[in-house]
Design a protein around this motif. Structure first.
Motif, PDB file in Angstrom:
ATOM      1  N   ARG A  20     -48.687  -0.095 -11.405  1.00 46.48           N
ATOM      2  CA  ARG A  20     -47.968  -1.301 -11.831  1.00 46.48           C
ATOM      3  C   ARG A  20     -46.496  -1.008 -12.097  1.00 46.48           C
ATOM      4  NH1 ARG A  20     -51.152  -5.553 -12.599  1.00 46.48           N
ATOM      5  NH2 ARG A  20     -53.420  -5.155 -12.624  1.00 46.48           N
ATOM      6  N   THR A  21     -46.211   0.207 -12.528  1.00 48.06           N
ATOM      7  CA  THR A  21     -44.829   0.593 -12.793  1.00 48.06           C
ATOM      8  C   THR A  21     -44.099   1.039 -11.535  1.00 48.06           C
ATOM      9  OG1 THR A  21     -45.364   1.262 -15.067  1.00 48.06           O
ATOM     10  CG2 THR A  21     -43.357   2.186 -14.095  1.00 48.06           C
ATOM     11  N   HIS A  22     -44.778   1.835 -10.704  1.00 52.92           N
ATOM     12  CA  HIS A  22     -44.104   2.501  -9.591  1.00 52.92           C
ATOM     13  C   HIS A  22     -44.305   1.831  -8.233  1.00 52.92           C
ATOM     14  CE1 HIS A  22     -42.948   5.950 -12.077  1.00 52.92           C
ATOM     15  NE2 HIS A  22     -44.103   5.802 -12.663  1.00 52.92           N
ATOM     16  N   ASP A  40     -52.188   1.592 -14.318  1.00 55.18           N
ATOM     17  CA  ASP A  40     -50.947   1.473 -15.100  1.00 55.18           C
ATOM     18  C   ASP A  40     -49.773   2.100 -14.350  1.00 55.18           C
ATOM     19  OD1 ASP A  40     -52.317   0.210 -17.128  1.00 55.18           O
ATOM     20  OD2 ASP A  40     -52.489   1.985 -18.391  1.00 55.18           O
ATOM     21  N   TRP A  41     -50.017   3.256 -13.741  1.00 57.99           N
ATOM     22  CA  TRP A  41     -48.947   3.934 -13.009  1.00 57.99           C
ATOM     23  C   TRP A  41     -48.526   3.110 -11.798  1.00 57.99           C
ATOM     24  CZ3 TRP A  41     -47.855   5.908  -8.220  1.00 57.99           C
ATOM     25  CH2 TRP A  41     -46.781   6.824  -8.142  1.00 57.99           C
TER      26      TRP A  41
END
Length: 248
Positions: A35-37, A32-33
């Protein structure tokens, strides 16, 4: 079984809490991290691919088998490099891993049993993993902590057990090692001269797996830490008590 216990060395993962759910949460939190960063990294290394990469990195660096943190950092850095992402993201990504790694769910009886055990004898955390006792909130139950990462060798190497005995100033025969793994915990402790206790939890079918190790047998075995706490309370006097009984 009757013998004196003056201190306990205690495994953490799969003894105080199950590790498998933590591993799953780590994979998804890191994904998840990413995919964002760093979406390029997430696209190249989704959960299954990142898991494979981690296994490959572990196989390529056997000299770091005792250092789960270093291996995890290498995995993250490799994924970032291969996907063309900024390597400066390795630190924040590792922190996501480490924070999630320390979000543990104790076995139902384990936290209370740990408090009962530590009220009787000094307890040394002895782990091949990288759990952080302060983050988890149980550091006050432990006299010391010896990790494979700090020591430079992992269980079942005898030296890590002996290092833990040195921390409490006791001979190995006066120390009981407690853990779930037949080889890393029970056989390793026995070869180092410690007594051993196998925490053999019941499976989904309600049964305890049989002992199958060929060269070692635990001195004690229970299906919960509460069983050990009960045994220890019968075997030792609490601080300030004048009575002591030894179970047979």
């Amino acid at each position: 079984m009757a013998f004196d216990v003056r201190a306990i060395t205690l495994d953490l993962d799969d003894t105080l809490w199950p590790f498998a759910p933590i591993g799953v949460r780590i994979e998804h939190a890191l994904d998840d991290w990413m995919r964002t960063h760093c979406p390029a990294t997430a696209a190249m290394f989704p959960v299954a691919a990142m898991r494979t990469l981690r296994e490959q990195m572990f196989a390529r660096h056997p000299q770091l088998a005792h250092d789960m943190s270093a291996l995890r950092r290498l995995t993250i850095e490799h994924a970032l490099r291969e996907s063309g992402a900024d390597l400066a993201l390795a630190g924040p990504a590792y922190e996501v891993f480490f924070a999630t790694r320390n979000e543990v769910e104790f076995y139902p009886e384990a936290r209370d049993a740990l408090a009962r055990i530590s009220a009787r004898v000094p307890v040394v955390a002895l782990s091949n993993g990288n759990a952080d006792l302060d983050r988890i909130g149980i550091r006050h139950h432990f006299t010391a902590c010896v990790s494979a990462q700090e020591h430079g060798a992992a269980k079942p190497d005898a030296s890590i057990f002996l290092a833990a005995c040195e921390r409490v100033g006791l001979a190995p025969a006066e120390v009981l090692h407690v853990g779930d793994h037949p080889e890393a915990d029970v056989a390793g402790a026995a070869r180092a001269g410690l007594r051993s206790c196998w925490i053999n939890r019941r499976g989904a079918d309600g049964r305890r797996p049989p002992w199958r190790h060929r060269s070692a047998t635990p001195d004690l075995n229970f299906d919960t830490l509460s069983g050990l706490a009960d045994w220890l309370e019968a075997a030792t006097a609490a601080p300030g008590d004048d009575t002591r009984s030894t179970p047979a």
